[in-house]
Each structure stands twice: as C-alpha cells, then as structure tokens.
Design a protein around this motif. Sequence first.
Motif, short mmCIF file in Angstrom:
data_model
loop_
_atom_site.label_atom_id
_atom_site.label_comp_id
_atom_site.label_asym_id
_atom_site.label_seq_id
_atom_site.Cartn_x
_atom_site.Cartn_y
_atom_site.Cartn_z
N GLN A 133 -5.93 2.32 51.04
CA GLN A 133 -6.52 2.92 49.88
C GLN A 133 -7.92 2.08 49.93
O GLN A 133 -8.13 1.09 50.09
N MET A 134 -8.79 2.83 49.17
CA MET A 134 -10.00 2.27 49.08
C MET A 134 -10.58 2.39 47.63
O MET A 134 -10.19 3.26 46.81
N GLU A 135 -11.30 1.47 47.20
CA GLU A 135 -12.03 1.50 45.48
C GLU A 135 -12.88 2.77 45.62
O GLU A 135 -12.71 3.29 44.50
N ASP A 136 -13.39 3.15 46.53
CA ASP A 136 -14.50 4.13 46.65
C ASP A 136 -14.72 4.48 48.17
O ASP A 136 -14.27 3.71 49.01
N GLU A 137 -15.50 5.52 48.35
CA GLU A 137 -15.66 6.02 49.72
C GLU A 137 -16.51 5.11 50.63
O GLU A 137 -16.58 5.31 52.17
N PHE A 138 -17.25 4.20 50.01
CA PHE A 138 -17.98 3.29 50.69
C PHE A 138 -17.34 1.70 50.60
O PHE A 138 -17.95 0.67 51.06
N ASP A 139 -16.08 1.57 50.48
CA ASP A 139 -15.25 0.42 50.59
C ASP A 139 -15.09 0.01 52.13
O ASP A 139 -13.87 0.09 52.80
N LEU A 140 -16.05 -0.69 52.60
CA LEU A 140 -16.05 -0.74 53.98
C LEU A 140 -14.95 -2.13 54.22
O LEU A 140 -14.40 -2.12 55.38
N ALA A 141 -14.55 -2.86 53.33
CA ALA A 141 -13.80 -4.05 53.57
C ALA A 141 -12.27 -3.32 53.71
O ALA A 141 -11.36 -3.53 54.46
N ALA A 142 -12.02 -2.30 52.71
CA ALA A 142 -10.79 -1.67 52.89
C ALA A 142 -10.54 -0.97 54.28
O ALA A 142 -9.43 -0.89 54.74
N ILE A 143 -11.52 -0.42 54.55
CA ILE A 143 -11.73 0.58 55.93
C ILE A 143 -11.38 -0.44 57.22
O ILE A 143 -10.51 -0.29 58.00
#
Length: 183
Positions: free
Chosen positions: A78-88
């Motif tokens: 899960q990502m906070e938004d599509e730019f959540d590089l840490a989650a990726i």
Amino acid sequence: MQSTRVMLLAEQIGFSHISPLNMESLQTSQEVRAMCSGDRCGSFGHSWSCPPACGSLDAIQSMFSRYDSGVLVQTTGQMEDEFDLAAIAETEKRHKALFDTLTRQAKLLFPDCYPMAAGACTRCKKCTYPDRPCRFPDRMYPSMEACGLWVSDVCRKSGMGYFYGPNTITFTACILTDLKHGV
C-alpha cells in the motif's frame, strides 16, 4: 506435481498472491527486450541478470519449452499516493526477500527449477558484469522482463491480477518447476 509443493511453500512464506503459471503465456517478445535496451533502469549491459548477459530470446524460449509447469508469486504493498517512493522501495525489498527464501527452498527440493525475479538483481552493490564472473550465480535470477515476457499478459493468461487498485504497488516473479519427462 512439483508446482503444487512450490505453491504451498509460497503460501507459507507469505506472498500476497499465488497462482499456477499458464506455461503457454511464456512467449518471449522482441518488443519487451527492446524496452530493456532503452536502459531506463540502468541495468542493460551492466548486470548478469539482464540483457545481453541473460541470453538470447531464442535460447530463453527454448529453455521455457523444457518445463511443464510453474508458479507465479506477487507481493502487493500500500502507498500513501502514487509517488510514495518509500512504500515502493519497502515492497520491493520485502518481495525480493520473500522470493529469495522461496527460491532457496524450491532449489533444495527441485534443483532444476528456474526462477525469474522482479527487476534486475540487486544482490551486489556493483555487478561484476562483464569483467568477472557473477559472485553468486546460484542466487542471481533474470527478471521476467529480461526474459522478454510481458508480465501483465503472463498474469492475465494465468488468471492472476496485475493491478490491485489505486495506491497499490505489486511485484511479480515466477518459478518454472516441472521439467518435461526425457529432458
């Protein structure tokens, strides 16, 4: 069937999604390989797990034909938004660790299995390609894309999802398990 045992291992290890692999979906594509040669990820010609080091599409397609079955595995985060590089990055790290565990266990049971990872090998800070042999040839796997596969098509044809909704990221890998008799 060996793939059933690998699916049970994958479930125990904790992948988000697991499916039998539709072997007919393993059709190499020059178009995918051309994307690799565009070197957007920086690994083309710099990694043993990527083209050209991972082999020609003809050789890869021939190798695919030696197998009767396989398993697809995915890790979804899960990502906070599509730019959540840490989650990726965290999901990729988790997926690679899970896949490394699965592959080690599968190889103990089935030494001839053939793993294909998600993305380039990141085991070493700097790959030895092309100057020296791979430091860990038994733990380096080409990606499905490096093998010329449209991952989304392989998933769809195998009855597995590829996109799990907004603000999710999914990494996909597979292991070919059952060698055809007489091969």
